[in-house]
Design a protein around this motif. Sequence first.
Motif, PDB file in Angstrom:
ATOM      1  N   LEU A   1     102.551  85.648  -7.695  1.00 52.53           N
ATOM      2  CA  LEU A   1     103.479  84.568  -7.411  1.00 52.53           C
ATOM      3  C   LEU A   1     104.674  85.010  -6.576  1.00 52.53           C
ATOM      4  CD1 LEU A   1     103.507  83.099 -11.044  1.00 52.53           C
ATOM      5  CD2 LEU A   1     101.918  82.587  -9.165  1.00 52.53           C
ATOM      6  N   ILE A   2     105.183  84.051  -5.787  1.00 53.23           N
ATOM      7  CA  ILE A   2     106.377  84.243  -4.958  1.00 53.23           C
ATOM      8  C   ILE A   2     107.289  83.037  -5.195  1.00 53.23           C
ATOM      9  CG2 ILE A   2     107.269  84.649  -2.643  1.00 53.23           C
ATOM     10  CD1 ILE A   2     104.336  85.205  -1.791  1.00 53.23           C
ATOM     11  N   PRO A   3     108.554  83.237  -5.570  1.00 50.54           N
ATOM     12  CA  PRO A   3     109.459  82.086  -5.671  1.00 50.54           C
ATOM     13  C   PRO A   3     109.649  81.446  -4.301  1.00 50.54           C
ATOM     14  CG  PRO A   3     110.668  84.150  -5.907  1.00 50.54           C
ATOM     15  CD  PRO A   3     109.219  84.504  -5.906  1.00 50.54           C
ATOM     16  N   ASN A   4     109.692  80.124  -4.285  1.00 56.41           N
ATOM     17  CA  ASN A   4     109.845  79.402  -3.025  1.00 56.41           C
ATOM     18  C   ASN A   4     111.049  78.478  -3.176  1.00 56.41           C
ATOM     19  OD1 ASN A   4     109.502  77.741  -0.714  1.00 56.41           O
ATOM     20  ND2 ASN A   4     107.304  78.167  -0.711  1.00 56.41           N
ATOM     21  N   PRO A   5     112.232  78.892  -2.720  1.00 55.93           N
ATOM     22  CA  PRO A   5     113.478  78.181  -2.979  1.00 55.93           C
ATOM     23  C   PRO A   5     113.448  76.718  -2.542  1.00 55.93           C
ATOM     24  CG  PRO A   5     113.907  80.317  -2.005  1.00 55.93           C
ATOM     25  CD  PRO A   5     112.436  80.104  -1.911  1.00 55.93           C
ATOM     26  N   GLY A   6     113.857  75.847  -3.449  1.00 55.16           N
ATOM     27  CA  GLY A   6     113.928  74.424  -3.154  1.00 55.16           C
ATOM     28  C   GLY A   6     112.590  73.726  -3.121  1.00 55.16           C
ATOM     29  N   VAL A   7     111.514  74.475  -3.326  1.00 55.81           N
ATOM     30  CA  VAL A   7     110.173  73.905  -3.264  1.00 55.81           C
ATOM     31  C   VAL A   7     109.463  74.066  -4.600  1.00 55.81           C
ATOM     32  CG1 VAL A   7     107.919  73.991  -2.117  1.00 55.81           C
ATOM     33  CG2 VAL A   7     110.008  74.371  -0.785  1.00 55.81           C
ATOM     34  N   GLY A   8     109.332  75.300  -5.040  1.00 54.78           N
ATOM     35  CA  GLY A   8     108.618  75.633  -6.270  1.00 54.78           C
ATOM     36  C   GLY A   8     108.201  77.085  -6.198  1.00 54.78           C
ATOM     37  N   PHE A   9     106.936  77.335  -5.900  1.00 60.20           N
ATOM     38  CA  PHE A   9     106.467  78.707  -5.769  1.00 60.20           C
ATOM     39  C   PHE A   9     105.259  78.753  -4.847  1.00 60.20           C
ATOM     40  CE2 PHE A   9     104.236  76.831  -9.338  1.00 60.20           C
ATOM     41  CZ  PHE A   9     102.916  77.259  -9.195  1.00 60.20           C
ATOM     42  N   SER A  10     104.972  79.955  -4.368  1.00 61.04           N
ATOM     43  CA  SER A  10     103.770  80.206  -3.573  1.00 61.04           C
ATOM     44  C   SER A  10     102.941  81.254  -4.289  1.00 61.04           C
ATOM     45  CB  SER A  10     104.130  80.651  -2.155  1.00 61.04           C
ATOM     46  OG  SER A  10     104.810  79.618  -1.450  1.00 61.04           O
ATOM     47  N   ALA A  11     101.672  81.404  -3.876  1.00 69.83           N
ATOM     48  CA  ALA A  11     100.786  82.352  -4.535  1.00 69.83           C
ATOM     49  C   ALA A  11      99.712  82.817  -3.560  1.00 69.83           C
ATOM     50  CB  ALA A  11     100.141  81.726  -5.767  1.00 69.83           C
ATOM     51  N   LEU A  12      99.318  84.065  -3.700  1.00 65.30           N
ATOM     52  CA  LEU A  12      98.269  84.641  -2.878  1.00 65.30           C
ATOM     53  C   LEU A  12      96.905  84.234  -3.431  1.00 65.30           C
ATOM     54  CD1 LEU A  12      98.464  86.529  -0.400  1.00 65.30           C
ATOM     55  CD2 LEU A  12      98.029  88.440  -1.949  1.00 65.30           C
ATOM     56  N   CYS A  13      95.971  83.876  -2.569  1.00 59.48           N
ATOM     57  CA  CYS A  13      94.688  83.329  -3.019  1.00 59.48           C
ATOM     58  C   CYS A  13      93.515  84.183  -2.519  1.00 59.48           C
ATOM     59  CB  CYS A  13      94.515  81.898  -2.542  1.00 59.48           C
ATOM     60  SG  CYS A  13      95.865  80.808  -3.057  1.00 59.48           S
ATOM     61  N   ALA A  14      92.439  84.135  -3.297  1.00 60.61           N
ATOM     62  CA  ALA A  14      91.262  84.955  -3.008  1.00 60.61           C
ATOM     63  C   ALA A  14      90.555  84.546  -1.731  1.00 60.61           C
ATOM     64  CB  ALA A  14      90.288  84.884  -4.183  1.00 60.61           C
ATOM     65  N   ASP A  15      90.781  83.322  -1.257  1.00 60.44           N
ATOM     66  CA  ASP A  15      90.126  82.885  -0.021  1.00 60.44           C
ATOM     67  C   ASP A  15      90.906  83.309   1.224  1.00 60.44           C
ATOM     68  OD1 ASP A  15      92.307  81.212  -0.146  1.00 60.44           O
ATOM     69  OD2 ASP A  15      91.163  79.333  -0.114  1.00 60.44           O
ATOM     70  N   GLY A  16      91.940  84.142   1.021  1.00 59.92           N
ATOM     71  CA  GLY A  16      92.695  84.646   2.155  1.00 59.92           C
ATOM     72  C   GLY A  16      93.859  83.781   2.583  1.00 59.92           C
ATOM     73  N   THR A  17      94.177  82.760   1.792  1.00 60.63           N
ATOM     74  CA  THR A  17      95.279  81.863   2.134  1.00 60.63           C
ATOM     75  C   THR A  17      96.488  82.134   1.247  1.00 60.63           C
ATOM     76  OG1 THR A  17      94.633  80.123   0.564  1.00 60.63           O
ATOM     77  CG2 THR A  17      93.618  80.063   2.763  1.00 60.63           C
ATOM     78  N   LEU A  18      97.575  81.492   1.594  1.00 57.93           N
ATOM     79  CA  LEU A  18      98.780  81.483   0.772  1.00 57.93           C
ATOM     80  C   LEU A  18      99.003  80.043   0.333  1.00 57.93           C
ATOM     81  CD1 LEU A  18     101.127  83.343  -0.230  1.00 57.93           C
ATOM     82  CD2 LEU A  18     102.434  82.555   1.759  1.00 57.93           C
ATOM     83  N   ALA A  19      98.919  79.802  -0.980  1.00 52.27           N
ATOM     84  CA  ALA A  19      99.112  78.454  -1.509  1.00 52.27           C
ATOM     85  C   ALA A  19     100.587  78.229  -1.815  1.00 52.27           C
ATOM     86  CB  ALA A  19      98.281  78.254  -2.773  1.00 52.27           C
ATOM     87  N   THR A  20     101.051  77.018  -1.582  1.00 53.09           N
ATOM     88  CA  THR A  20     102.422  76.643  -1.924  1.00 53.09           C
ATOM     89  C   THR A  20     102.390  75.429  -2.825  1.00 53.09           C
ATOM     90  OG1 THR A  20     103.400  77.546   0.095  1.00 53.09           O
ATOM     91  CG2 THR A  20     104.619  75.794  -1.004  1.00 53.09           C
TER      92      THR A  20
END
Length: 386
Positions: A180-199
């Motif tokens: 997980l990555i904190p995403n200020p003013g939005v929520g959070f992001s996360a690294l995904c197994a399909d090679g993407t970054l989810a927000t």
Amino acid sequence: MMEPVRSKLAVMLLAGLAAVSPALAESVVTEAEEATINTLEPPKTGWFFVKGGWGTAGSSIFDSATGKMIGMIATGRDSDMAIDPAGKVYYVAETIWTKGNRGTRQDLVAVYDAKTLKLLTEIPTPGRLIIGGLKTNFVLSDDGKTAYDYNFDPASSVNVIDLVKRKFVRAIELPGCANLIPNPGVGFSALCADGTLATVAVKGAAQEITRTEPFFDAAVDPIFANFAYDRKRKQAVFLSYTGMVRTAAISAAPAVSEPFSIQQAAGLRAADTKPLDIAWYPGGSQLMALHRPTSTLYVLMHMGEYWTHKQGGDEIWALDLASKKVTKRIPLKDPVNNIEISQDDAALIMVTDRDNNGKVIDAKTGEVKHTIENAGGGHITVVEPM
């Protein structure tokens, strides 16, 4: 713990004096000793929080300037710790059982006072992923008001915890994603197994999940889970098993940079995935540390072949992210697995090895300032600048 022993010793000494010289014993004046409890200052940018190895009771706090231990936070096996950005409390996401290794399971976030290290309260949660060694399982929002705790019960999800009201809010399902990555003013992001970054944009009782285009192939050249996040720049720094470096501007629509090779940044050829091809590769458990004031990434590197990503580092490489150049290579006497760096001008590096021993190293000169026995074998946390 030493007060009762000292009191008993005083009584024994007086008894001995009385047997030899009653007059002398009567002339001895003793004062009652009072127990005291020390308090700590708010967490400093020069402190290291080192999680103990398997079976140890807590995370030791070290002052990088002196190399001395100044306290310990209770962090059990496979727990995750986070530091309140305001410096008032420490949070520990953990799982316990009523009978030690069995019984009723309890998942919670424990809240400890930063001055006394006393438990203030516990926030029950419905579950969490029981795993240690990752800094990205339990993260706080930049304002310190919300915690995001990774869960896998029964599938990949994230627990949202209100740290102001100190209560669990809800779980958000996030299939195929973690770290997980904190995403200020939005929520959070996360690294995904399909090679993407989810927000995940958290909007009251609802959420909106978006993803970037794939930017890496997890089956060919995965990204290390213990990546770094710069709160001030709102930037994440990723490193792949072959040493490809990427940065991501964290926002409602994160933008990921083009990758570049850390080996080429050092004037060497890029490493690859071919079997038996020997080159410099990154490796270790917590293998990278970001000095946020100078935007310099410190990486544990070793000579080996692809899939030696768990091998400890024989050198520390300092990578200037702005110029994309390795500016320094610090040789290490013995391989180390974990690295962090103080977030101040002193820029002191702490490393630990598989024997739980640690060293504090001057990042500017490479000089070993302090050697610490039994410092801890788990991951290392530092205080980020506000």
